[in-house]
Structures are given as C-alpha cells and as structure tokens.
Scaffold this motif. Structure first.
Motif, PDB file in Angstrom:
ATOM      1  N   ALA A 290      -1.464 -10.230   3.990  1.00  0.00           N
ATOM      2  CA  ALA A 290      -1.263  -8.971   3.290  1.00  0.00           C
ATOM      3  C   ALA A 290      -2.529  -8.119   3.370  1.00  0.00           C
TER       4      ALA A 290
ATOM      5  N   GLY B 278      -0.870  -4.061   0.409  1.00  0.00           N
ATOM      6  CA  GLY B 278       0.222  -5.013   0.232  1.00  0.00           C
ATOM      7  C   GLY B 278      -0.025  -5.950  -0.934  1.00  0.00           C
TER       8      GLY B 278
ATOM      9  N   TRP C 174       2.571 -12.074  -1.083  1.00  0.00           N
ATOM     10  CA  TRP C 174       3.272 -12.176   0.195  1.00  0.00           C
ATOM     11  C   TRP C 174       3.225 -13.615   0.698  1.00  0.00           C
TER      12      TRP C 174
ATOM     13  N   TRP D 253       9.794 -14.341  -2.063  1.00  0.00           N
ATOM     14  CA  TRP D 253       9.222 -13.048  -1.689  1.00  0.00           C
ATOM     15  C   TRP D 253      10.321 -12.012  -1.444  1.00  0.00           C
TER      16      TRP D 253
ATOM     17  N   ALA E 224       1.172  -5.487   5.604  1.00  0.00           N
ATOM     18  CA  ALA E 224       0.915  -6.850   6.058  1.00  0.00           C
ATOM     19  C   ALA E 224       0.643  -6.828   7.552  1.00  0.00           C
TER      20      ALA E 224
END
Length: 245
Positions: free
Chosen positions: A125, A129, A135, A223, A157
C-alpha cells in the motif's frame, strides 16, 4: 392492500464472457442489499445512457485487451464518461481498471521485459492507500498487461513488476489490477482453462495458485468486504484486518 418490498438498489455489473461470473464481489453486494444488473457487451447487451437508476457500476476482467479494436471495447471505454460525469461509484477490475486508465489518458500495455503476473504476488500500500484502509500483502493476478497511472489519479497500492496496482480517480472511480473476486470454483476453472499461460515469463504454475489461495485468500476476502464498503457503502465488519484474523 398489497405489501410491496422496497426495491433493492442496482449495481450495473459488466462481464465479458458468456459464463463469466461476478463471483465474490457479486455475492457480497447481494448480501449487503444490492441487486445486480448484469450486462455482457460482447454478447450484444447495451450499456445504459445514464446511471440514474443504479447505485454504481463494476466492470470486470476478461481475456481481451483494453487496446483491442473490438467495438465493445471502445464502447465500454467511452461509456466510462457516464459514471465519471454523474459521480456515481465505479469499480474497474483488471480489464475494467485498464479501460478506466485508457479513458483517462493512461497507456495500457505489456511489461517492457515481457513479465506477466499470473498467480500470487506481493502488494504494498502507498501512504494514501494505508490512510484509507489495511491492504493484503499478497493478491491474485491473471494478466499480461498493466496501466499507467492517469494524471491526477491517486496511487493506492503498488507491486514490484507492475507498479500501478490500485488507484482512485476523483471521488468515486476506482481501479484495481488484481482479482479479489474469485471463488474457489472460479480459480479452479481459471487454472484449468488458462494453463497454457503458465509458461509465460514470471507466471506461476497452477499448483501454486491453489496452494496460495489456502494461505492468502482469507485476508483478501476481508479486504474486499472493506473495499466494497468504501466504494458502495456496503456495511463492513471492520477496516482493520488484524481484528478479524
């Protein structure tokens, strides 16, 4: 007096093959109260002139390239002006993300050294992000082309071979290069039908695809739930993976 149930808000769901499925994305959206309006432009389905009757849209992947001359590829790419102009939530996955990048002026093409991402690969990430959500560290890919980051888009990302893995444009347009939507049955079909691609430079063999799923898929699923919540307002159990694992 007739007791009518309230109509579910619709998500335009764009697929590219007769037997393609929205997979886990579709399951999570339906479970969260949305209905799917599935269209397959390569088979002649039209796209709506407006999204006023939809809560958003998702364009999924496919074996074709965003640079292909087929009419439906150009039509879909041009159609992205609709969600952008109306500021409706839009998610592009793999081919869908590449179409979005193309629409916004970013080049789509193969890796300069011919590398592909077919299998499980690390994801990192960016600062933007990480500020958005947690992530996964490994994600599943099945592609031979990548995209340039469009101007004014925010990179969310990155990866080693293909640095542009996820981005946001404006308030409501999102693109991801990887696949979080695959169910186990879908992955097994891809491994069987796409086995000739395992010989490409950088690709992983089918056994690694299925073994990697057992290790990495639970985090990827969590996620995805949070990511869909961010885009479409789907209720998410948490935005921190560590709390659920």
């Amino acid at each position: 007096m007739e007791n009518r149930q309230p109509q579910r808000p619709k998500i335009l769901t764009v697929l590219h093959q007769e037997r393609s499925s929205p997979g886990r994305v579709g399951h999570l959206l339906i479970e969260s109260g949305f209905a799917l309006d599935i269209r397959r432009p390569p088979l002649g389905d039209p796209l709506p002139e407006t999204l006023e009757d939809h809560a958003g849209a998702v364009i999924f992947g496919g074996p074709m390239s965003a640079n292909d001359p087929d009419d439906f590829v150009r039509t879909e790419t041009d159609w992205l002006a609709v969600p952008l102009a109306e500021d409706k939530p839009f998610l592009g996955i793999c081919l869908g993300a590449q179409m979005l990048a193309n629409h916004l002026g970013g080049r789509v093409g193969p890796h300069p050294q011919g590398l592909v991402e077919i299998g499980w690969y690390p994801l990192q990430a960016t600062e933007a992000g990480s500020a958005l959500m947690d992530w996964p560290s490994m994600v599943y890919h099945f592609h031979r082309e990548g995209f340039e980051l469009p101007q004014t888009a925010t990179l969310l990302a990155t990866g080693e071979s293909y640095p542009n893995q996820a981005f946001r444009y404006g308030n409501n347009a999102w693109g991801v290069q990887f696949h979080a939507e695959l169910t186990r049955a879908m992955m097994q079909r891809w491994v069987v039908r796409g086995s000739e691609r395992f010989a490409l430079c950088g690709a992983q063999h089918g056994r690694m695809h299925l073994e990697g799923r057992m290790i990495h898929d639970a985090v990827l699923k969590v996620w995805l739930h949070g990511f869909l919540a961010t885009i479409f307002g789907v209720p998410a159990p948490s935005n921190k993976l560590s709390r659920l694992l």
